[in-house]
Design an enzyme around this catalytic site. Structure first.
Site, short mmCIF file in Angstrom:
data_model
loop_
_atom_site.label_atom_id
_atom_site.label_comp_id
_atom_site.label_asym_id
_atom_site.label_seq_id
_atom_site.Cartn_x
_atom_site.Cartn_y
_atom_site.Cartn_z
N SER A 20 5.64 1.59 -2.73
CA SER A 20 6.13 2.67 -1.87
C SER A 20 7.63 2.72 -1.97
CB SER A 20 5.72 2.42 -0.41
OG SER A 20 6.44 3.27 0.47
N TYR A 64 5.49 -2.79 7.55
CA TYR A 64 5.10 -2.09 6.33
C TYR A 64 6.22 -2.18 5.28
CZ TYR A 64 3.73 1.74 3.22
OH TYR A 64 3.40 2.50 2.13
#
Length: 310
Positions: A178, A191
């Site tokens: 990501s 995250y």
């Protein structure tokens, strides 16, 4: 006879479009030839991106090992891939239950994966757990769960298949990561931390295994459009306009089909790093290194406004 000047631009556009079409067709054909007969492992194969990848690589003649947490969903994907497939051109996928939240099972999973064909040519680490919440609202158990799925799981699986790749002096490991492995935004601490850790691990791995002919690729993207919304705990923040715009751009995702095609091209061309992001996230990355104080101020404004609005 010379062409009228008014016809030159349309003609150039038509020619460029034709060349682009031919290029894409050649690349598609080459991609299929590259993956044919290759043993490929896809984690979280039943997700949107995983399913798109499975479809592309299966059509290309790869020997797929599809991993997921649900046997029923894996069987449904198996049926989807094989129902209309030509058995002379494709291989029936192998199915393996893989749950990164159960790290104690990883040794058995690695053994099962290697038993399928005796080796792995391409490992695609696609699994991910999203989380959106203030730091103080995230329990240690949830922190660990996110780290297991996003970091410890992929790194452990990569370590498991690495010895066979080293012995054969070939292999390709692809991490679907990501953009938050490079740039953190508020309310995504666990995250972002897990993605930063994964990015660092696979960057180190790339340098360490290059001498064995093993390629390590990372694909950093914004959120995937078709995925579920990030898990949220506590009240939703209300950012100011500028912070909201930057955050929305950072979380504006790509479609599973676009990402799957990028993965196919990455495997085909052995690219080591790919960034799938719109201009604003790219600018934010530059600001992080060139003008960090400005970026921190903008992101902090989002948090301050959310506190004032509570």
């Amino acid at each position: 006879m010379a062409l009228p000047s008014v016809m030159v631009l349309p003609l150039l556009i038509v020619v460029a479009a034709g060349l682009y079409y031919i290029y894409n067709e050649v690349m598609r054909f080459m991609s299929k030839s590259v993956v044919r007969n290759k043993v490929m492992v896809i984690t979280d194969a039943v997700s949107g991106v995983g399913t798109e990848c499975a479809h592309l690589f299966h059509k290309g003649g790869a020997r797929l090992i599809l991993c997921g947490t649900s046997w029923d969903k894996l069987e449904s994907l198996y049926n989807y891939l094989t129902d209309d497939a030509d058995p002379r051109e494709t291989f029936a996928p192998k199915l393996v239950i893989l749950d990164f939240s159960d790290m104690d099972s990883m040794e058995d999973v690695v053994a099962e994966v290697l038993e399928c064909y005796g080796c792995v040519d391409v490992l695609i680490c696609n699994s991910s757990m999203k989380l959106k919440s203030p730091v103080q609202s995230v329990s240690l158990e949830l922190d660990r769960n996110v780290m297991d799925i996003n970091y410890f799981g992929p790194s452990t699986l990569a370590k498991g298949v690495l010895p066979t790749m080293i012995s054969r002096r070939s292999g390709h490991i692809v991490l679907i990561n990501s953009i938050q492995g490079r740039l953190a935004v508020p309310f995504r601490s666990s995250y972002a931390a897990s993605k930063h850790a994964a990015q660092a691990f696979f960057d180190c791995l790339r340098a360490e295994v290059e001498e064995y002919g093993i390629v390590v690729s990372t694909i950093s993207h914004t959120f995937i459009n078709a995925s579920d919304s990030p898990l949220a705990e506590g009240p939703a923040p209300k950012p100011n306009i500028l912070a909201a715009f930057i955050t929305s751009q950072l979380t504006h995702g790509v479609s599973p089909s676009v990402l799957a095609n990028e993965i196919m091209q990455t495997v085909n061309r052995k690219r080591k790093e790919v960034m799938l992001a719109h201009p604003i996230p790219r600018v934010a990355l530059y600001l992080r290194f060139l003008l960090p104080s400005f970026l921190f101020a903008v992101l902090s404004a989002e948090v301050k406004d959310s506190v004032l609005d509570d």
